[in-house]
Write an enzyme that holds these catalytic residues in place. Structure first.
Site, PDB file in Angstrom:
ATOM      1  N   ARG A  83       0.892  -1.208  -0.022  1.00  0.00           N
ATOM      2  CA  ARG A  83       0.205   0.252   0.010  1.00  0.00           C
ATOM      3  C   ARG A  83       0.914   1.145  -0.023  1.00  0.00           C
ATOM      4  NH1 ARG A  83      -2.956  -1.579   5.398  1.00  0.00           N
ATOM      5  NH2 ARG A  83      -0.978  -2.276   5.590  1.00  0.00           N
TER       6      ARG A  83
ATOM      7  N   ASP B 106       2.407   5.004  -0.290  1.00  0.00           N
ATOM      8  CA  ASP B 106       1.636   6.110   0.380  1.00  0.00           C
ATOM      9  C   ASP B 106       1.597   7.062  -1.058  1.00  0.00           C
ATOM     10  OD1 ASP B 106       1.663   5.651   2.960  1.00  0.00           O
ATOM     11  OD2 ASP B 106       3.661   6.453   3.195  1.00  0.00           O
TER      12      ASP B 106
ATOM     13  N   ARG C  34      12.461   5.463   3.369  1.00  0.00           N
ATOM     14  CA  ARG C  34      12.375   7.086   3.473  1.00  0.00           C
ATOM     15  C   ARG C  34      13.266   7.351   4.599  1.00  0.00           C
ATOM     16  NH1 ARG C  34       6.477   8.518   2.911  1.00  0.00           N
ATOM     17  NH2 ARG C  34       7.051  10.712   3.630  1.00  0.00           N
TER      18      ARG C  34
END
Lengths: 245, 245
Positions: free
Chosen positions: B50, B52, B198
């Site tokens: 999923r 972002d 990230r």
């Protein structure tokens, strides 16, 4: 007064081209507005090339005259703060007063990207034309060689062109594998007719997918007949790579 | 009934991520709507990840069950006609009935792109984080090596994570020069915590620009302290590259 040269980069997808137009978002107006905000002056920006709507630039060159005492190399920082994400100034520098980006270019280099295969790649949708058929790249290069040199390219311009001479000199024309299922036509010349790169790319694609024989390219150029060349590919695949002065 | 596996590619810039959300454009809903239009059925699409809002995918894998008699490999053509430019199906095929894209993945590979230098490049604005400072790529690679292997990555997740175990295995972590002034962190692992890639990219960037010594990376990982790692870089630089089952 100083003459400032800007090297800019833009994603042309959401612009109506470079040149100012009424009620339309253009690269020239976006840059001019930012420069006016920074300098407090009404300025005119002269560009090396009036790219069409959807066409991109890796290194577009333009210039403007200003009385501002901002150090020339600082303009890029000041402008980038104001500019949107899809147009940025890579470099700003002072140039001599009689330099004009529009009229002084010795050569320009363009790249045209074509993606191919059973499905288009979404990550290339802004930057490449899509061909479902897989082109033969070696045949495209064979045909590309015929464009090099000085030729009358009257068969490779959009109808309604108003230039006096349609003779142009192509310095190089290379067909390069850019990425998996993406091929690029890289072409450098002293000047180009309207839509000439997009028509050359379309003609080379027709060669690649077997619609035009590579061996007949020299004859097709010599014929000067627009209908014997390939179709004009969409603007999204075209990118101005560099301008030499 | 058949189980159809889709390999899709999307530019995440204009999506609110993969998973369906109320009143928001998502990849899952866009694909589901197209599948329903083609099959005439209400279907549910199960995705491998999923992603972002703003995150991209080169090869995202998902599956759905259908009674449609459209040949499995023809779904890609039928769906691509209906899909917008920024999400396309690269491939459709039949898979065994108990395959579920969400739960069967053995490993995932991500790429995080960082552009750097005095000015951001407009052509990378959708696909890279921008650092004005130029990173030392050799130092980034030295630090990247410390991530490989099985570690407790509790210091490399967004706060509020609810997973039971924060131990994950990283198979490889490479720092690659992608293009002029663009560096990529390519990382493959058996699983990732929320925002983990990230944060790793942000930590490696901090190493590259001298804010964190490369030599201390193993100790920072072992400490489990979020505040000793670098910042979470923006979603635009992240791309899911592939999923292995």
């Amino acid at each position: 007064m100083k003459n400032i040269l800007l090297t800019t980069q833009y994603d042309g997808t959401d612009f109506c081209g470079w040149q100012c137009q009424h009620e339309c978002r253009t690269v020239q107006e976006t840059l001019q507005n930012a420069i006016s905000e920074v300098t407090g002056e009404e300025i005119t920006l002269y560009g090396c090339s009036r790219t069409d709507a959807g066409v991109h630039a890796a290194k577009h060159v333009s210039n403007f005259k200003t009385n501002s005492n901002i150090p020339p190399e600082r303009f890029s920082y000041a402008l980038n703060v104001l500019l949107p994400q899809d147009v940025k100034v890579l470099c700003s520098e002072e140039t001599h007063m009689d330099f004009n980006a529009r009229f002084k270019a010795k050569s320009k280099k363009y790249r045209y990207c074509i993606q191919y295969g059973p499905a288009p790649q979404a990550l290339w949708n802004r930057f490449a034309y899509y061909s479902p058929k897989v082109p033969d790249i070696a045949k495209m290069q064979q045909a590309a060689d015929a464009f090099v040199g000085e030729h009358d390219f009257r068969g490779f311009q959009a109808s309604g062109g108003t230039v006096k001479s349609t003779v142009r000199r192509i310095i190089s024309c290379q067909v390069v594998q850019m990425a998996p299922n993406v091929v690029a036509v890289e072409i450098e010349g002293t000047g180009f007719l309207y839509n000439m790169v997009r028509i050359i790319a379309g003609t080379l694609l027709f060669v690649g997918i077997g619609k035009i024989p590579a061996e007949s390219m020299a004859e097709i150029i010599a014929s000067g007949e627009r209908k014997r060349a390939g179709k004009t590919l969409s603007p999204c695949g075209l990118m101005l790579m560099e301008v030499n002065y």
